[in-house]
Design a protein around this motif. Structure first.
Motif, PDB file in Angstrom:
ATOM      1  N   VAL A  27      18.789  59.262  52.762  1.00 14.59           N
ATOM      2  CA  VAL A  27      20.077  59.663  52.970  1.00 14.59           C
ATOM      3  C   VAL A  27      20.368  59.149  54.293  1.00 14.59           C
ATOM      4  O   VAL A  27      21.319  58.351  54.588  1.00 14.59           O
ATOM      5  N   LYS A  28      19.518  59.357  55.392  1.00 20.85           N
ATOM      6  CA  LYS A  28      19.747  58.933  56.677  1.00 20.85           C
ATOM      7  C   LYS A  28      19.787  57.554  56.699  1.00 20.85           C
ATOM      8  O   LYS A  28      20.531  56.935  57.585  1.00 20.85           O
ATOM      9  N   GLU A  29      18.803  56.788  56.224  1.00 20.33           N
ATOM     10  CA  GLU A  29      18.767  55.250  56.074  1.00 20.33           C
ATOM     11  C   GLU A  29      20.277  54.852  55.731  1.00 20.33           C
ATOM     12  O   GLU A  29      20.682  54.013  56.073  1.00 20.33           O
ATOM     13  N   THR A  30      20.501  55.396  54.415  1.00 19.59           N
ATOM     14  CA  THR A  30      22.022  55.024  53.953  1.00 19.59           C
ATOM     15  C   THR A  30      23.045  55.074  55.001  1.00 19.59           C
ATOM     16  O   THR A  30      24.000  54.216  54.946  1.00 19.59           O
ATOM     17  N   LEU A  31      22.985  56.429  55.736  1.00 18.20           N
ATOM     18  CA  LEU A  31      24.277  56.495  56.770  1.00 18.20           C
ATOM     19  C   LEU A  31      24.104  55.540  57.672  1.00 18.20           C
ATOM     20  O   LEU A  31      25.155  55.190  58.331  1.00 18.20           O
ATOM     21  N   THR A  32      23.121  54.678  57.992  1.00 13.01           N
ATOM     22  CA  THR A  32      23.167  53.667  58.973  1.00 13.01           C
ATOM     23  C   THR A  32      23.955  52.597  58.503  1.00 13.01           C
ATOM     24  O   THR A  32      24.319  51.835  59.354  1.00 13.01           O
ATOM     25  N   CYS A  33      24.335  52.634  57.519  1.00 14.30           N
ATOM     26  CA  CYS A  33      25.153  51.402  56.660  1.00 14.30           C
ATOM     27  C   CYS A  33      24.656  50.093  56.642  1.00 14.30           C
ATOM     28  O   CYS A  33      25.306  49.122  56.571  1.00 14.30           O
ATOM     29  N   ARG A  34      23.344  49.929  57.154  1.00 11.16           N
ATOM     30  CA  ARG A  34      22.603  48.619  56.913  1.00 11.16           C
ATOM     31  C   ARG A  34      22.632  48.169  55.435  1.00 11.16           C
ATOM     32  O   ARG A  34      22.853  47.074  55.286  1.00 11.16           O
ATOM     33  N   PHE A  35      22.645  49.108  54.516  1.00 15.03           N
ATOM     34  CA  PHE A  35      22.994  48.525  53.023  1.00 15.03           C
ATOM     35  C   PHE A  35      23.963  47.504  52.674  1.00 15.03           C
ATOM     36  O   PHE A  35      24.130  46.715  51.898  1.00 15.03           O
ATOM     37  N   ILE A  36      25.149  48.091  53.683  1.00 14.15           N
ATOM     38  CA  ILE A  36      26.556  47.496  53.359  1.00 14.15           C
ATOM     39  C   ILE A  36      26.306  45.880  53.768  1.00 14.15           C
ATOM     40  O   ILE A  36      26.757  45.113  52.894  1.00 14.15           O
ATOM     41  N   LYS A  37      25.813  45.758  55.113  1.00 16.09           N
ATOM     42  CA  LYS A  37      25.568  44.539  55.501  1.00 16.09           C
ATOM     43  C   LYS A  37      24.752  43.531  54.473  1.00 16.09           C
ATOM     44  O   LYS A  37      24.990  42.323  54.376  1.00 16.09           O
ATOM     45  N   ILE A  95      40.994  43.110  39.495  1.00 15.88           N
ATOM     46  CA  ILE A  95      39.558  42.539  39.732  1.00 15.88           C
ATOM     47  C   ILE A  95      39.219  42.133  41.385  1.00 15.88           C
ATOM     48  O   ILE A  95      38.518  42.395  42.038  1.00 15.88           O
ATOM     49  N   ASN A  96      40.232  41.306  41.764  1.00 18.21           N
ATOM     50  CA  ASN A  96      40.058  41.044  43.215  1.00 18.21           C
ATOM     51  C   ASN A  96      40.161  42.569  44.242  1.00 18.21           C
ATOM     52  O   ASN A  96      39.408  42.484  45.058  1.00 18.21           O
ATOM     53  N   ARG A  97      40.949  43.470  43.714  1.00 22.75           N
ATOM     54  CA  ARG A  97      41.056  44.582  44.422  1.00 22.75           C
ATOM     55  C   ARG A  97      40.000  45.344  44.413  1.00 22.75           C
ATOM     56  O   ARG A  97      39.370  46.063  45.428  1.00 22.75           O
ATOM     57  N   MET A  98      39.062  45.347  43.444  1.00 18.05           N
ATOM     58  CA  MET A  98      37.988  45.924  43.154  1.00 18.05           C
ATOM     59  C   MET A  98      36.704  45.453  43.726  1.00 18.05           C
ATOM     60  O   MET A  98      35.692  45.674  43.898  1.00 18.05           O
ATOM     61  N   SER A  99      36.955  43.884  44.068  1.00 15.51           N
ATOM     62  CA  SER A  99      35.776  42.941  44.580  1.00 15.51           C
ATOM     63  C   SER A  99      35.925  43.051  45.923  1.00 15.51           C
ATOM     64  O   SER A  99      34.921  42.752  46.781  1.00 15.51           O
ATOM     65  N   LYS A 100      37.071  43.149  46.666  1.00 15.49           N
ATOM     66  CA  LYS A 100      37.386  42.930  48.057  1.00 15.49           C
ATOM     67  C   LYS A 100      36.611  44.020  48.919  1.00 15.49           C
ATOM     68  O   LYS A 100      36.148  43.518  50.002  1.00 15.49           O
ATOM     69  N   PRO A 101      36.610  45.372  49.074  1.00 14.46           N
ATOM     70  CA  PRO A 101      36.285  46.017  49.913  1.00 14.46           C
ATOM     71  C   PRO A 101      34.791  46.063  50.162  1.00 14.46           C
ATOM     72  O   PRO A 101      33.998  45.575  49.231  1.00 14.46           O
ATOM     73  N   ASP A 102      34.517  46.288  51.310  1.00 16.99           N
ATOM     74  CA  ASP A 102      33.024  46.566  51.762  1.00 16.99           C
ATOM     75  C   ASP A 102      32.217  47.149  50.860  1.00 16.99           C
ATOM     76  O   ASP A 102      30.951  46.764  50.714  1.00 16.99           O
ATOM     77  N   ILE A 103      32.583  48.555  50.675  1.00 15.82           N
ATOM     78  CA  ILE A 103      31.942  49.362  49.735  1.00 15.82           C
ATOM     79  C   ILE A 103      33.083  49.554  48.605  1.00 15.82           C
ATOM     80  O   ILE A 103      34.038  50.164  48.788  1.00 15.82           O
ATOM     81  N   LEU A 104      32.575  49.309  47.327  1.00 14.62           N
ATOM     82  CA  LEU A 104      33.246  50.081  46.137  1.00 14.62           C
ATOM     83  C   LEU A 104      32.615  51.218  45.728  1.00 14.62           C
ATOM     84  O   LEU A 104      31.281  51.143  45.194  1.00 14.62           O
ATOM     85  N   ILE A 105      33.278  52.599  45.470  1.00 15.58           N
ATOM     86  CA  ILE A 105      32.560  53.561  44.964  1.00 15.58           C
ATOM     87  C   ILE A 105      33.163  53.993  43.645  1.00 15.58           C
ATOM     88  O   ILE A 105      34.372  54.288  43.683  1.00 15.58           O
ATOM     89  N   VAL A 106      32.291  54.175  42.770  1.00 13.71           N
ATOM     90  CA  VAL A 106      32.802  54.341  41.248  1.00 13.71           C
ATOM     91  C   VAL A 106      31.925  55.802  41.090  1.00 13.71           C
ATOM     92  O   VAL A 106      30.908  55.851  40.993  1.00 13.71           O
ATOM     93  N   ASP A 107      32.946  56.736  40.935  1.00 14.29           N
ATOM     94  CA  ASP A 107      32.504  58.195  40.834  1.00 14.29           C
ATOM     95  C   ASP A 107      32.377  58.420  39.518  1.00 14.29           C
ATOM     96  O   ASP A 107      33.345  58.316  38.619  1.00 14.29           O
ATOM     97  N   GLU A 108      31.421  59.307  38.804  1.00 14.12           N
ATOM     98  CA  GLU A 108      31.474  59.785  37.475  1.00 14.12           C
ATOM     99  C   GLU A 108      31.518  58.929  36.279  1.00 14.12           C
ATOM    100  O   GLU A 108      31.944  59.117  35.328  1.00 14.12           O
ATOM    101  N   LEU A 109      30.622  57.986  36.422  1.00 19.98           N
ATOM    102  CA  LEU A 109      30.450  57.080  35.349  1.00 19.98           C
ATOM    103  C   LEU A 109      29.711  58.026  34.145  1.00 19.98           C
ATOM    104  O   LEU A 109      28.592  58.787  34.415  1.00 19.98           O
TER     105      LEU A 109
END
Ligand code: ADP
Ligand code: MG
Length: 189
Positions: A27-37, A95-109
């Motif tokens: 969790v802490k590693e994820t919070l560094t946001c390195r995964f986004i880059k 599709i563009n709107r869902m592709s553009k942001p640095d993170i796309l969060i899809v909740d409750e699949l």
């Protein structure tokens, strides 16, 4: 704000002692946001009430603080918006709107299966984002059940193949925090 979180949650409100199956280091590693880059994904699996949405929002809010763009959408909203866009012949825009942001969060699949159109659009978005944009997904269904979620085993395999290539899965096993609160309040035994 633009991310449209359903509620505001921070990691400082998360009780790791209550949910020991959540790897605090990860969790802490994820919070560094390195995964986004790196265009990696974070996937939170587990039954209702174990904190999947809480953690997903915490990750998203931290990313906003660090200047990343974040889109939060529930799987249900995803289906509705996708169908509406298809009816209006504006799927390319969706599709563009869902592709553009640095993170796309899809909740409750997984609470409701995707129809064929939505499953295909979801695959297109995952493919577009692959190794370029991070995704955070939450689901109450284990990966073996994702064939049912997307209504197609071959498509689910193709989606998972891309999603899991660079990703961390949080497999949360434990009690619902909501039930804990109800028990403490004496509402249920
Ligand atoms: P899920 O998405 O897995 O169904 P949520 O993240 O919506 O569960 O959690 C349900 C409620 O319980 C939310 O209000 C959330 O903030 C809270 N909650 C869940 N787990 C924890 C935890 N370990 N510590 C503090 N609050 C929690
Ligand atoms: Mg949730």
């Amino acid at each position: 704000h633009t991310a449209r979180f359903p509620f505001s949650k921070s990691i400082s409100d998360f009780d790791f002692e209550f949910q020991p199956s959540v790897n605090e280091k990860r969790v802490k590693e994820t919070l560094t946001c390195r995964f986004i880059k790196n265009g990696e994904n974070r996937i939170l699996l587990g039954p209702p009430g174990v904190g999947k949405t809480h953690l997903a929002i915490s990750f998203g809010m931290e990313a906003l603080v660090k200047g990343y763009t974040v889109k939060f959408i529930t799987a249900d909203e995803f289906v509705n918006e996708c169908r509406k866009a298809s009816a209006k012949e504006t799927l390319h825009y969706f599709i563009n709107r869902m592709s553009k942001p640095d993170i796309l969060i899809v909740d409750e699949l997984g609470y409701f299966p995707f129809d064929e159109l939505t499953a295909n659009v979801f695959f297109q978005i995952v493919s577009k984002r692959y190794e370029r944009g991070a995704m955070i997904l939450t689901s109450n269904k284990s990966y073996v059940e994702w064939g049912k979620v997307f209504g197609d085993d071959v498509l689910a395999t193709a989606i998972l193949d891309r999603l899991l290539h660079h990703s961390v899965t949080f497999n949360i096993k434990g009690q619902s925090f909501r039930m804990k609160e109800k028990k403490q309040a004496g509402i249920i035994p």
